[in-house]
Design a protein around this motif. Structure first.
Motif, PDB file in Angstrom:
ATOM      1  N   ILE A  34       0.877  -1.165   0.000  1.00  0.00           N
ATOM      2  CA  ILE A  34       0.000   0.000   0.000  1.00  0.00           C
ATOM      3  C   ILE A  34       0.913   1.214   0.000  1.00  0.00           C
ATOM      4  CG2 ILE A  34      -1.739   1.301   1.287  1.00  0.00           C
ATOM      5  CD1 ILE A  34      -2.528  -1.457   2.585  1.00  0.00           C
ATOM      6  N   TYR A  35       0.738   2.085  -0.959  1.00  0.00           N
ATOM      7  CA  TYR A  35       1.540   3.304  -1.039  1.00  0.00           C
ATOM      8  C   TYR A  35       0.673   4.496  -0.630  1.00  0.00           C
ATOM      9  CZ  TYR A  35      -0.920   3.920  -5.460  1.00  0.00           C
ATOM     10  OH  TYR A  35      -1.900   4.058  -6.404  1.00  0.00           O
ATOM     11  N   ASN A  36       1.325   5.624  -0.408  1.00  0.00           N
ATOM     12  CA  ASN A  36       0.628   6.845   0.012  1.00  0.00           C
ATOM     13  C   ASN A  36      -0.326   6.529   1.172  1.00  0.00           C
ATOM     14  OD1 ASN A  36       0.074   9.583  -0.094  1.00  0.00           O
ATOM     15  ND2 ASN A  36      -1.493   9.365  -1.669  1.00  0.00           N
ATOM     16  N   ALA A  37       0.201   5.860   2.171  1.00  0.00           N
ATOM     17  CA  ALA A  37      -0.616   5.271   3.247  1.00  0.00           C
ATOM     18  C   ALA A  37      -1.138   6.274   4.271  1.00  0.00           C
ATOM     19  CB  ALA A  37       0.180   4.181   3.960  1.00  0.00           C
ATOM     20  N   HIS A  38      -0.593   7.444   4.316  1.00  0.00           N
ATOM     21  CA  HIS A  38      -1.015   8.473   5.279  1.00  0.00           C
ATOM     22  C   HIS A  38      -0.878   8.014   6.729  1.00  0.00           C
ATOM     23  CE1 HIS A  38      -2.474  11.133   2.112  1.00  0.00           C
ATOM     24  NE2 HIS A  38      -3.031  10.074   1.562  1.00  0.00           N
ATOM     25  N   LYS A  39       0.181   7.222   7.014  1.00  0.00           N
ATOM     26  CA  LYS A  39       0.432   6.856   8.406  1.00  0.00           C
ATOM     27  C   LYS A  39       0.641   8.142   9.198  1.00  0.00           C
ATOM     28  CE  LYS A  39       3.913   4.364   7.074  1.00  0.00           C
ATOM     29  NZ  LYS A  39       5.176   3.641   7.122  1.00  0.00           N
ATOM     30  N   PRO A  40       0.104   8.285  10.370  1.00  0.00           N
ATOM     31  CA  PRO A  40      -0.424   7.274  11.271  1.00  0.00           C
ATOM     32  C   PRO A  40      -1.923   6.991  11.139  1.00  0.00           C
ATOM     33  CG  PRO A  40      -0.238   9.317  12.464  1.00  0.00           C
ATOM     34  CD  PRO A  40       0.276   9.574  11.063  1.00  0.00           C
ATOM     35  N   SER A  41      -2.575   7.417  10.080  1.00  0.00           N
ATOM     36  CA  SER A  41      -3.976   7.050   9.883  1.00  0.00           C
ATOM     37  C   SER A  41      -4.107   5.535   9.949  1.00  0.00           C
ATOM     38  CB  SER A  41      -4.462   7.554   8.526  1.00  0.00           C
ATOM     39  OG  SER A  41      -5.723   7.010   8.219  1.00  0.00           O
ATOM     40  N   THR A  42      -5.153   5.050  10.584  1.00  0.00           N
ATOM     41  CA  THR A  42      -5.316   3.603  10.789  1.00  0.00           C
ATOM     42  C   THR A  42      -5.884   2.881   9.577  1.00  0.00           C
ATOM     43  OG1 THR A  42      -7.516   3.920  11.722  1.00  0.00           O
ATOM     44  CG2 THR A  42      -5.663   3.928  13.261  1.00  0.00           C
ATOM     45  N   LYS A  43      -6.453   3.615   8.647  1.00  0.00           N
ATOM     46  CA  LYS A  43      -7.166   3.026   7.510  1.00  0.00           C
ATOM     47  C   LYS A  43      -6.329   1.974   6.770  1.00  0.00           C
ATOM     48  CE  LYS A  43      -8.771   4.379   2.960  1.00  0.00           C
ATOM     49  NZ  LYS A  43      -8.759   5.463   1.998  1.00  0.00           N
ATOM     50  N   ASN A  44      -5.086   2.284   6.472  1.00  0.00           N
ATOM     51  CA  ASN A  44      -4.289   1.360   5.672  1.00  0.00           C
ATOM     52  C   ASN A  44      -3.627   0.248   6.475  1.00  0.00           C
ATOM     53  OD1 ASN A  44      -4.765   2.166   2.927  1.00  0.00           O
ATOM     54  ND2 ASN A  44      -3.865   4.121   3.546  1.00  0.00           N
ATOM     55  N   TYR A  45      -3.542   0.387   7.777  1.00  0.00           N
ATOM     56  CA  TYR A  45      -3.145  -0.744   8.619  1.00  0.00           C
ATOM     57  C   TYR A  45      -4.259  -1.808   8.541  1.00  0.00           C
ATOM     58  CZ  TYR A  45       0.429   2.234  10.833  1.00  0.00           C
ATOM     59  OH  TYR A  45       1.505   3.040  11.079  1.00  0.00           O
ATOM     60  N   VAL A  46      -5.492  -1.337   8.632  1.00  0.00           N
ATOM     61  CA  VAL A  46      -6.650  -2.235   8.546  1.00  0.00           C
ATOM     62  C   VAL A  46      -6.723  -2.865   7.155  1.00  0.00           C
ATOM     63  CG1 VAL A  46      -9.177  -2.341   8.640  1.00  0.00           C
ATOM     64  CG2 VAL A  46      -7.918  -1.003  10.347  1.00  0.00           C
ATOM     65  N   LYS A  47      -6.507  -2.057   6.122  1.00  0.00           N
ATOM     66  CA  LYS A  47      -6.524  -2.565   4.752  1.00  0.00           C
ATOM     67  C   LYS A  47      -5.445  -3.637   4.553  1.00  0.00           C
ATOM     68  CE  LYS A  47      -6.254  -1.029  -0.063  1.00  0.00           C
ATOM     69  NZ  LYS A  47      -6.001   0.137  -0.943  1.00  0.00           N
ATOM     70  N   ALA A  48      -4.262  -3.414   5.133  1.00  0.00           N
ATOM     71  CA  ALA A  48      -3.181  -4.403   5.019  1.00  0.00           C
ATOM     72  C   ALA A  48      -3.603  -5.737   5.619  1.00  0.00           C
ATOM     73  CB  ALA A  48      -1.907  -3.887   5.689  1.00  0.00           C
ATOM     74  N   MET A  49      -4.257  -5.689   6.783  1.00  0.00           N
ATOM     75  CA  MET A  49      -4.725  -6.939   7.401  1.00  0.00           C
ATOM     76  C   MET A  49      -5.783  -7.607   6.533  1.00  0.00           C
ATOM     77  SD  MET A  49      -4.831  -6.117  11.479  1.00  0.00           S
ATOM     78  CE  MET A  49      -5.644  -4.519  11.352  1.00  0.00           C
ATOM     79  N   GLU A  50      -6.670  -6.831   5.935  1.00  0.00           N
ATOM     80  CA  GLU A  50      -7.674  -7.402   5.035  1.00  0.00           C
ATOM     81  C   GLU A  50      -7.007  -8.081   3.854  1.00  0.00           C
ATOM     82  OE1 GLU A  50     -10.136  -4.045   4.077  1.00  0.00           O
ATOM     83  OE2 GLU A  50     -11.127  -4.049   6.039  1.00  0.00           O
ATOM     84  N   ILE A  51      -6.011  -7.438   3.267  1.00  0.00           N
ATOM     85  CA  ILE A  51      -5.278  -8.009   2.130  1.00  0.00           C
ATOM     86  C   ILE A  51      -4.610  -9.325   2.524  1.00  0.00           C
ATOM     87  CG2 ILE A  51      -3.237  -7.689   0.664  1.00  0.00           C
ATOM     88  CD1 ILE A  51      -3.972  -4.653   0.608  1.00  0.00           C
ATOM     89  N   GLY A  80      -5.453 -11.277   5.017  1.00  0.00           N
ATOM     90  CA  GLY A  80      -6.369 -12.246   5.617  1.00  0.00           C
ATOM     91  C   GLY A  80      -6.075 -12.481   7.088  1.00  0.00           C
ATOM     92  N   THR A  81      -5.554 -11.459   7.757  1.00  0.00           N
ATOM     93  CA  THR A  81      -5.234 -11.556   9.178  1.00  0.00           C
ATOM     94  C   THR A  81      -6.076 -10.545   9.953  1.00  0.00           C
ATOM     95  OG1 THR A  81      -3.403  -9.974   8.984  1.00  0.00           O
ATOM     96  CG2 THR A  81      -2.872 -12.323   8.701  1.00  0.00           C
ATOM     97  N   ASP A  82      -5.872 -10.517  11.265  1.00  0.00           N
ATOM     98  CA  ASP A  82      -6.604  -9.559  12.088  1.00  0.00           C
ATOM     99  C   ASP A  82      -5.658  -8.960  13.131  1.00  0.00           C
ATOM    100  OD1 ASP A  82      -6.403 -11.372  14.291  1.00  0.00           O
ATOM    101  OD2 ASP A  82      -8.260 -12.355  13.669  1.00  0.00           O
ATOM    102  N   ARG A  83      -6.220  -8.155  14.011  1.00  0.00           N
ATOM    103  CA  ARG A  83      -5.410  -7.451  15.007  1.00  0.00           C
ATOM    104  C   ARG A  83      -4.665  -8.416  15.940  1.00  0.00           C
ATOM    105  NH1 ARG A  83      -9.551  -4.173  13.644  1.00  0.00           N
ATOM    106  NH2 ARG A  83      -9.139  -1.927  13.618  1.00  0.00           N
ATOM    107  N   GLY A 126       0.565   4.779  14.597  1.00  0.00           N
ATOM    108  CA  GLY A 126      -0.499   4.277  13.728  1.00  0.00           C
ATOM    109  C   GLY A 126      -0.873   2.845  14.050  1.00  0.00           C
ATOM    110  N   ALA A 127       0.139   2.002  14.279  1.00  0.00           N
ATOM    111  CA  ALA A 127      -0.130   0.604  14.618  1.00  0.00           C
ATOM    112  C   ALA A 127      -0.866   0.503  15.957  1.00  0.00           C
ATOM    113  CB  ALA A 127       1.176  -0.187  14.668  1.00  0.00           C
ATOM    114  N   LYS A 128      -0.427   1.269  16.929  1.00  0.00           N
ATOM    115  CA  LYS A 128      -1.091   1.252  18.241  1.00  0.00           C
ATOM    116  C   LYS A 128      -2.538   1.717  18.117  1.00  0.00           C
ATOM    117  CE  LYS A 128       1.173   2.258  22.052  1.00  0.00           C
ATOM    118  NZ  LYS A 128       1.827   1.318  22.929  1.00  0.00           N
ATOM    119  N   ARG A 129      -2.764   2.768  17.354  1.00  0.00           N
ATOM    120  CA  ARG A 129      -4.119   3.284  17.167  1.00  0.00           C
ATOM    121  C   ARG A 129      -5.002   2.267  16.447  1.00  0.00           C
ATOM    122  NH1 ARG A 129      -3.964   7.838  13.788  1.00  0.00           N
ATOM    123  NH2 ARG A 129      -6.098   8.279  14.397  1.00  0.00           N
ATOM    124  N   ALA A 130      -4.392   1.450  15.583  1.00  0.00           N
ATOM    125  CA  ALA A 130      -5.134   0.416  14.854  1.00  0.00           C
ATOM    126  C   ALA A 130      -5.283  -0.863  15.676  1.00  0.00           C
ATOM    127  CB  ALA A 130      -4.436   0.107  13.528  1.00  0.00           C
ATOM    128  N   GLY A 131      -4.659  -0.911  16.850  1.00  0.00           N
ATOM    129  CA  GLY A 131      -4.760  -2.085  17.710  1.00  0.00           C
ATOM    130  C   GLY A 131      -3.853  -3.222  17.309  1.00  0.00           C
TER     131      GLY A 131
END
Length: 165
Positions: free
Chosen positions: A86-103, A105-108, A124-129
């Motif tokens: 995932i590029y242009n991820a806007h870390k520390p926004s949590t959106k792309n941490y979640v998207k990475a897990m979806e890609i 097939g994992t979870d928090r 960002g990782a802490k905020r995403a859990g």
């Protein structure tokens, strides 16, 4: 006060992490920053990075790169690595941490983030859990905005190290 920025773990390098042990602990997805986590800023994947990702795939990990860089930089690094990114991820926004897990097939509970910056990667990782590992930057040459953040990171890391006593 600073504990929201404290990493779960802090190690000298990505390349000293015991990934086999992490797999035994139940982790299945690894999310990586690129610059100064895997290679010096702007560098292509080197033999060490290639060997690492081959090893991670053999262990059984799903891997995803997330970077605040634009696609040409991330695509160039990933050319020989061949993992999701995932590029242009806007870390520390949590959106792309979640998207990475979806890609992946994992979870928090079974994902882990590895990066070199407190205020983007770790926070960002802490905020995403997501569990996280902070690594020391590979190379001192960095963009000016990162240099400024490193001064603030030193303060936070001072309190982090004191909290471990």
């Amino acid at each position: 006060m600073f504990d929201m920025f404290f990493p779960d773990r802090y190690v000298a390098s990505t390349y000293v992490i015991d990934f086999e042990k992490l797999f035994e602990e139940g982790y299945r997805g690894l999310i990586f920053d690129i610059d100064n986590t895997l290679v010096p800023h702007g560098a292509p994947a080197d033999q060490r990075a290639l060997s690492l990702f081959e090893r991670l795939k053999n262990i059984g990990f799903q891997c995803c790169l997330i970077s605040n860089n634009q696609e040409p930089r991330v695509k160039m690094f990933n050319r020989d690595i061949q993992v999701d990114y995932i590029y242009n991820a806007h870390k520390p926004s949590t959106k792309n941490y979640v998207k990475a897990m979806e890609i992946m097939g994992t979870d928090r509970s079974n994902s882990l983030f590895i990066g070199d910056q407190l205020f983007t990667d770790v926070w960002g990782a802490k905020r995403a859990g997501i569990g996280n590992i902070l690594v020391k930057p590979i190379h001192p040459k960095e963009e000016i905005q990162i240099v400024f953040k490193r001064y603030l990171e030193r303060i936070v890391l001072h309190f982090y190290k004191r909290s471990l006593r």
